[in-house]
Design an enzyme around this catalytic site. Sequence first.
Site, PDB file in Angstrom:
ATOM      1  N   GLY A   1      -5.734  30.052  35.451  1.00  0.00           N
ATOM      2  CA  GLY A   1      -6.164  28.826  36.109  1.00  0.00           C
ATOM      3  C   GLY A   1      -7.193  28.073  35.296  1.00  0.00           C
ATOM      4  N   SER A   2      -8.034  27.349  35.974  1.00  0.00           N
ATOM      5  CA  SER A   2      -8.954  26.431  35.312  1.00  0.00           C
ATOM      6  C   SER A   2     -10.150  27.157  34.709  1.00  0.00           C
ATOM      7  CB  SER A   2      -9.461  25.386  36.309  1.00  0.00           C
ATOM      8  OG  SER A   2     -10.362  25.973  37.227  1.00  0.00           O
TER       9      SER A   2
ATOM     10  N   LYS B   1      -2.593  36.671  44.975  1.00  0.00           N
ATOM     11  CA  LYS B   1      -2.872  35.425  45.691  1.00  0.00           C
ATOM     12  C   LYS B   1      -2.273  34.256  44.913  1.00  0.00           C
ATOM     13  CE  LYS B   1      -5.935  32.312  45.737  1.00  0.00           C
ATOM     14  NZ  LYS B   1      -5.100  31.136  46.136  1.00  0.00           N
TER      15      LYS B   1
ATOM     16  N   GLU C   1      -9.329  18.893  29.307  1.00  0.00           N
ATOM     17  CA  GLU C   1      -7.941  19.207  29.614  1.00  0.00           C
ATOM     18  C   GLU C   1      -7.431  18.248  30.685  1.00  0.00           C
ATOM     19  OE1 GLU C   1      -5.296  23.189  30.284  1.00  0.00           O
ATOM     20  OE2 GLU C   1      -7.117  23.017  31.477  1.00  0.00           O
TER      21      GLU C   1
ATOM     22  N   CYS D   1      -0.872  24.961  30.409  1.00  0.00           N
ATOM     23  CA  CYS D   1      -2.099  25.313  29.699  1.00  0.00           C
ATOM     24  C   CYS D   1      -1.960  25.166  28.198  1.00  0.00           C
ATOM     25  CB  CYS D   1      -2.523  26.739  30.059  1.00  0.00           C
ATOM     26  SG  CYS D   1      -1.207  27.963  29.821  1.00  0.00           S
TER      27      CYS D   1
ATOM     28  N   GLU E   1      -6.829  33.840  31.746  1.00  0.00           N
ATOM     29  CA  GLU E   1      -6.006  32.929  30.951  1.00  0.00           C
ATOM     30  C   GLU E   1      -6.318  31.535  31.476  1.00  0.00           C
ATOM     31  OE1 GLU E   1      -3.889  30.328  29.850  1.00  0.00           O
ATOM     32  OE2 GLU E   1      -2.239  31.118  31.046  1.00  0.00           O
TER      33      GLU E   1
ATOM     34  N   GLY F   1     -12.477  30.186  36.238  1.00  0.00           N
ATOM     35  CA  GLY F   1     -12.581  31.384  35.409  1.00  0.00           C
ATOM     36  C   GLY F   1     -14.015  31.790  35.158  1.00  0.00           C
TER      37      GLY F   1
END
Length: 493
Positions: A245-246, A193, A396, A301, A267, A250
């Site tokens: 992703g974020s 996806k 972040e 990231c 990750e 996660g």
Amino acid sequence: MTAPLKLDDAERPAPSFLDGKAKQLLIDGAWTAPRSAETFDTVDPTTGRALARVSSAGQEDVDLAVAAARRAFEAPSWADITPYERSRVLLQIADVLEEHTDELAVLDSLDMGGPLWMTRWLVEHSVEVFRHYAGWPTKIYGQTAPSDPAAFNYTLRQPLGVVGAITAWNGPILQLAWKLGPALATGNTVVAKPAAWSPLSALRIGELLTATDLPPGVVNIVSGGAASGEALTGHGGVDKISFTGSLAVGKRILAASGNDLKRVTLELGGKSPTIVFDDADLKAAAKGAVAGFAQGSGEGCVAGSRILVQESVRERFRELLVQEMHAYTLGDPFHPDTRMGPLASRRHFERVSSYLESAREDGGTLETVGPTGHGLYMPPTFVEGVGSDARVVREEVFGPVASLMAFTDAEDAIAQGNDTVYGLSASVWTSNLTRAHRTAARLRAGTVWINAFGDMSAGTVPFGGFKQSGIGREHGIEVLDAYTETKTVMVHF
């Protein structure tokens, strides 16, 4: 430069893939309209115009994709092929991507705003990733174990089954390659996806896979937003989720995995320190530090968004930092002189802008080099005069924004470097190799660059984070544990 570099519409590429037809879902080797009948537009952040109408997968669509992946996993055409044949297919995938490097790079530049020089590198890197993993199928060994003379004990490494691969919107093609490569090399099947903001390259790769000998259903692609992702991560027929992703998403995936004990690789985000000691090559360090938070518009990231410089060289380093920031010209991703494109979406631009306003409210001062107030473009900016508890320091940002702070000695540098919930990467700049290695050993980060920033392996060394930057590793030998199960067989004669 008073405004971002521009191109006329006639000078911008128009790939034939953007033919005006709605993009469908790839399920069991066939392009399929969504049962949900829902679609969305993916938008060019440079022009604000829609690029393509894309299908949004609902629960029924995900059910069909997972079922197709399960059938393919168990089919002799995939489960029973030799390791050499699996390697050959992976090399085919690498070749077909290489043949379409320019097209895939253009699609990503249109979709997420990255300059063409960068997206072309991402495609080339992805080709190397598939060629790296093509070497693994013939090298996945089990072991024999000491046993009684009347017995024989050994282990096998076997694929997990169906992998749900969910990628973020920055660097979409690279992230997909990092997941498809090891998943396919170890014999799994995949439901991928892509992110809703940048699905085009993944969908085009789906078309290109039909030119290889990859059996139908081994790779399925379901586009969509959060609902599509939740349908995949919560699906009982999925054995593993690999997510980039974020942190917030996660955490939700990890919580959901507890329902059926899915394997997960996460990750997630980072708040990486760039540590500059007084004996460093300051010009090289300044160049690396600016690349750390401005390259790719800071939408990475591993972005080095906390710059820590030793107090004795702070003023000189600051001057060099500003000089290097001037090299990052803003403009259309397809202009040859562009170093930074726009941010990926209006929503993201507003989010990044909120951190600048928050920094001002916290008493900080901003140093910005480049034009402001033009569309979704944001020039490189660093913040000074804020405390370690400021939002811009703690959270972040995911944009071309860094905080510039000082440290006294190595102990202080390490303490500040580790003062974050994240631990994805760090860079250390010094001419003292003893100091470099000792600092690297004590930083709580998955990757530490010494006198460099951003080196990425095509598979030879592991990548992943400490603390809340994630769980598990991509690449390296460790990736085999992420995509296989170990089976013990004990034979009595």
